[in-house]
Write a protein that holds these residues in place. Structure first.
Motif, PDB file in Angstrom:
ATOM      1  N   MET A   1       0.807  -1.212   0.000  1.00 27.22           N
ATOM      2  CA  MET A   1       0.000   0.000   0.000  1.00 27.22           C
ATOM      3  C   MET A   1       0.843   1.265   0.000  1.00 27.22           C
ATOM      4  O   MET A   1       0.501   2.259  -0.649  1.00 27.22           O
ATOM      5  N   LEU A   2       1.951   1.243   0.730  1.00 24.13           N
ATOM      6  CA  LEU A   2       2.739   2.449   0.973  1.00 24.13           C
ATOM      7  C   LEU A   2       4.222   2.175   0.724  1.00 24.13           C
ATOM      8  O   LEU A   2       5.032   2.202   1.652  1.00 24.13           O
ATOM      9  N   PRO A   3       4.604   1.862  -0.515  1.00 22.67           N
ATOM     10  CA  PRO A   3       6.023   1.611  -0.789  1.00 22.67           C
ATOM     11  C   PRO A   3       6.843   2.874  -0.553  1.00 22.67           C
ATOM     12  O   PRO A   3       6.579   3.912  -1.159  1.00 22.67           O
ATOM     13  N   VAL A   4       7.813   2.795   0.334  1.00 21.33           N
ATOM     14  CA  VAL A   4       8.543   4.014   0.701  1.00 21.33           C
ATOM     15  C   VAL A   4       9.401   4.521  -0.464  1.00 21.33           C
ATOM     16  O   VAL A   4       9.670   5.718  -0.562  1.00 21.33           O
ATOM     17  N   VAL A   5       9.852   3.623  -1.311  1.00 20.70           N
ATOM     18  CA  VAL A   5      10.489   4.029  -2.572  1.00 20.70           C
ATOM     19  C   VAL A   5       9.453   3.769  -3.656  1.00 20.70           C
ATOM     20  O   VAL A   5       9.228   2.633  -4.050  1.00 20.70           O
ATOM     21  N   SER A   6       8.808   4.820  -4.105  1.00 18.91           N
ATOM     22  CA  SER A   6       7.641   4.643  -4.974  1.00 18.91           C
ATOM     23  C   SER A   6       7.969   4.704  -6.450  1.00 18.91           C
ATOM     24  O   SER A   6       7.089   4.554  -7.290  1.00 18.91           O
ATOM     25  N   LEU A   7       9.251   4.895  -6.786  1.00 19.97           N
ATOM     26  CA  LEU A   7       9.656   5.003  -8.186  1.00 19.97           C
ATOM     27  C   LEU A   7      10.977   4.286  -8.375  1.00 19.97           C
ATOM     28  O   LEU A   7      11.922   4.493  -7.622  1.00 19.97           O
ATOM     29  N   MET A   8      11.056   3.388  -9.364  1.00 20.70           N
ATOM     30  CA  MET A   8      12.283   2.679  -9.694  1.00 20.70           C
ATOM     31  C   MET A   8      12.754   3.130 -11.073  1.00 20.70           C
ATOM     32  O   MET A   8      12.011   3.012 -12.047  1.00 20.70           O
ATOM     33  N   ALA A   9      13.963   3.658 -11.172  1.00 22.94           N
ATOM     34  CA  ALA A   9      14.471   4.186 -12.439  1.00 22.94           C
ATOM     35  C   ALA A   9      15.577   3.303 -13.004  1.00 22.94           C
ATOM     36  O   ALA A   9      16.414   2.789 -12.258  1.00 22.94           O
ATOM     37  N   ARG A  10      15.562   3.125 -14.307  1.00 23.78           N
ATOM     38  CA  ARG A  10      16.588   2.376 -15.024  1.00 23.78           C
ATOM     39  C   ARG A  10      16.887   3.093 -16.341  1.00 23.78           C
ATOM     40  O   ARG A  10      16.046   3.819 -16.875  1.00 23.78           O
ATOM     41  N   VAL A  11      18.074   2.860 -16.895  1.00 23.96           N
ATOM     42  CA  VAL A  11      18.448   3.384 -18.205  1.00 23.96           C
ATOM     43  C   VAL A  11      18.452   2.215 -19.182  1.00 23.96           C
ATOM     44  O   VAL A  11      19.099   1.179 -18.933  1.00 23.96           O
ATOM     45  N   THR A  12      17.721   2.351 -20.273  1.00 25.04           N
ATOM     46  CA  THR A  12      17.625   1.255 -21.236  1.00 25.04           C
ATOM     47  C   THR A  12      18.990   0.976 -21.877  1.00 25.04           C
ATOM     48  O   THR A  12      19.689   1.904 -22.292  1.00 25.04           O
ATOM     49  N   GLY A  13      19.326  -0.291 -21.960  1.00 24.26           N
ATOM     50  CA  GLY A  13      20.603  -0.690 -22.562  1.00 24.26           C
ATOM     51  C   GLY A  13      20.515  -0.934 -24.050  1.00 24.26           C
ATOM     52  O   GLY A  13      21.537  -1.159 -24.715  1.00 24.26           O
ATOM     53  N   ARG A  14      19.328  -0.897 -24.602  1.00 26.55           N
ATOM     54  CA  ARG A  14      19.113  -1.102 -26.045  1.00 26.55           C
ATOM     55  C   ARG A  14      17.767  -0.493 -26.426  1.00 26.55           C
ATOM     56  O   ARG A  14      16.972  -0.142 -25.554  1.00 26.55           O
ATOM     57  N   ASP A  15      17.538  -0.388 -27.721  1.00 29.45           N
ATOM     58  CA  ASP A  15      16.226   0.064 -28.178  1.00 29.45           C
ATOM     59  C   ASP A  15      15.171  -0.954 -27.772  1.00 29.45           C
ATOM     60  O   ASP A  15      15.392  -2.169 -27.872  1.00 29.45           O
ATOM     61  N   MET A  16      14.023  -0.474 -27.316  1.00 29.61           N
ATOM     62  CA  MET A  16      12.980  -1.369 -26.817  1.00 29.61           C
ATOM     63  C   MET A  16      11.621  -0.944 -27.346  1.00 29.61           C
ATOM     64  O   MET A  16      11.417   0.215 -27.704  1.00 29.61           O
ATOM     65  N   GLN A  17      10.713  -1.909 -27.381  1.00 30.37           N
ATOM     66  CA  GLN A  17       9.327  -1.644 -27.717  1.00 30.37           C
ATOM     67  C   GLN A  17       8.481  -1.947 -26.485  1.00 30.37           C
ATOM     68  O   GLN A  17       8.463  -3.072 -25.989  1.00 30.37           O
ATOM     69  N   VAL A  18       7.805  -0.945 -25.955  1.00 32.72           N
ATOM     70  CA  VAL A  18       6.930  -1.113 -24.794  1.00 32.72           C
ATOM     71  C   VAL A  18       5.519  -0.760 -25.233  1.00 32.72           C
ATOM     72  O   VAL A  18       5.174   0.416 -25.385  1.00 32.72           O
ATOM     73  N   GLY A  19       4.715  -1.780 -25.473  1.00 35.63           N
ATOM     74  CA  GLY A  19       3.381  -1.534 -26.010  1.00 35.63           C
ATOM     75  C   GLY A  19       3.482  -0.869 -27.357  1.00 35.63           C
ATOM     76  O   GLY A  19       4.179  -1.349 -28.255  1.00 35.63           O
ATOM     77  N   GLN A  20       2.856   0.263 -27.511  1.00 32.54           N
ATOM     78  CA  GLN A  20       2.883   0.979 -28.783  1.00 32.54           C
ATOM     79  C   GLN A  20       4.030   1.982 -28.872  1.00 32.54           C
ATOM     80  O   GLN A  20       4.164   2.692 -29.869  1.00 32.54           O
ATOM     81  N   TYR A  21       4.861   2.033 -27.830  1.00 31.31           N
ATOM     82  CA  TYR A  21       5.907   3.043 -27.776  1.00 31.31           C
ATOM     83  C   TYR A  21       7.289   2.444 -28.062  1.00 31.31           C
ATOM     84  O   TYR A  21       7.621   1.359 -27.568  1.00 31.31           O
ATOM     85  N   LYS A  22       8.090   3.177 -28.815  1.00 31.36           N
ATOM     86  CA  LYS A  22       9.477   2.818 -29.039  1.00 31.36           C
ATOM     87  C   LYS A  22      10.342   3.612 -28.070  1.00 31.36           C
ATOM     88  O   LYS A  22      10.261   4.831 -28.002  1.00 31.36           O
ATOM     89  N   VAL A  23      11.171   2.891 -27.303  1.00 29.85           N
ATOM     90  CA  VAL A  23      12.032   3.531 -26.303  1.00 29.85           C
ATOM     91  C   VAL A  23      13.476   3.368 -26.746  1.00 29.85           C
ATOM     92  O   VAL A  23      13.993   2.250 -26.794  1.00 29.85           O
ATOM     93  N   PRO A  24      14.165   4.448 -27.104  1.00 29.31           N
ATOM     94  CA  PRO A  24      15.541   4.324 -27.594  1.00 29.31           C
ATOM     95  C   PRO A  24      16.530   3.952 -26.491  1.00 29.31           C
ATOM     96  O   PRO A  24      16.276   4.159 -25.299  1.00 29.31           O
TER      97      PRO A  24
END
Length: 316
Positions: A150-173
């Motif tokens: 319910m209350l995650p004290v770290v509410s955001l996890m960040a990463r840097v993509t290591g390659r081009d990716m497709q997430v749903g309809q979005y292209k993530v470089p």
């Protein structure tokens, strides 16, 4: 967190609210980390049987001279910040829920009593908590897990993509900073039944050691979760998950067991009940409460508790 969200804060701190104060605090923190690293290096090469964190960092530096001091300093800083703030806030949010949800504190006390850990009036002191006990308190563990859902004290996890990716309809470089909103994942109706309710029982069919949930078919069949991917990961997942999670779990459960075994908890009246605390939820570096009140509880020693008739005796 604010420096990540807006890099201009570092260049012109005075242009932002609390920017100058935050910049000065950050410089002081960096100076402390520099001094700590100097102290570690002054000790020289660690002995073979020295396995503390400082010694491990020195070994990494010796084996990898290409790693910059700034990188090592950032790792030391993470260990310090993540080693106390997240654990403290997780414990606070769990105690808040145990104290304010009807029937939960009584169920925790009953479990501790069965384990021989509960302080009772008129009885000899209970035995001391052991490492093995932490694996044998499923309801208390469920309370901690549900609080982290319910209350995650770290509410955001960040990463840097290591390659081009497709997430749903979005292209993530490649090289894009991508953030996973854990609060949303943990609290959406698409993943959880009645996500707004604190229900420790939803975890009783899940192994106590499981803190990544919903990613496999056996785990996904447990109460309260869908079968679509990971629905719970308070310590993140993958090779960059929380390096200190084993220590954090031990600290949180040990604190909860000792406090709940020794005291009856009562949310302080000035908190305004559950609604009052929840209305002040505020994410800074971690999820905490706005203002200076924090989450205040009154602790009533169980050894001095009496029932409605004034009797302080108990079955020992």
């Amino acid at each position: 967190m604010m420096r990540i969200a807006n890099p201009f804060r570092e260049c012109w701190p005075s242009a932002f609210k609390y920017g100058t104060k935050g910049s000065a605090a950050f410089k002081m923190f960096q100076a402390e980390m520099h001094q700590l690293l100097k102290n570690l290096e002054a000790k020289g090469a660690p002995a073979d049987d020295d396995t503390d964190i400082g010694s491990q960092l020195l070994r990494v530096m010796a084996a990898n001279p290409n790693i910059s001091r700034d990188r090592i300093l950032s790792e030391i800083g993470i260990l310090f910040v993540e080693g106390f703030e997240t654990t403290g806030h997780t414990t606070s949010w769990t105690l808040f829920n145990i104290a304010s949800m009807p029937g939960v504190q009584e169920a925790v006390a009953a479990e501790l009593d069965r384990a021989g850990l509960l302080v009772k009036p008129g009885c000899p002191p209970p035995r001391e908590l052991t490492w093995e006990d932490l694996k044998s308190l499923p309801y208390l563990t469920a309370c901690a897990k549900e609080a982290m859902r319910m209350l995650p004290v770290v509410s955001l996890m960040a990463r840097v993509t290591g390659r081009d990716m497709q997430v749903g309809q979005y292209k993530v470089p490649e090289g894009t900073l991508v953030a996973t909103p854990l609060f949303a994942v943990h609290n959406t109706v698409h993943n959880w039944e009645q996500p707004e309710r604190f229900k420790p029982e939803r975890w009783l069919d899940v192994p106590t050691e499981t803190y990544v949930f919903g990613s496999t078919a056996p785990a996904a069949t447990a109460s309260g979760s869908s079968k679509r991917g990971i629905t719970y990961m308070p310590f993140s997942e993958g090779p960059r998950n929380c390096v200190g999670q084993s220590l954090a779990k031990m600290e949180v459960l040990s604190l909860l067991a000792k406090l709940c075994a020794t005291f009856r908890l009562e949310l302080a009246p000035e908190m305004g009940g559950r609604e009052g605390v929840q209305s002040r939820e505020s994410t800074h570096l971690t999820l905490q409460t706005a203002g200076t009140k924090g989450i205040r509880c009154r602790l009533h020693p169980r050894a001095a508790l009496v029932d409605a008739s004034g009797c302080a005796s108990a079955i020992c």
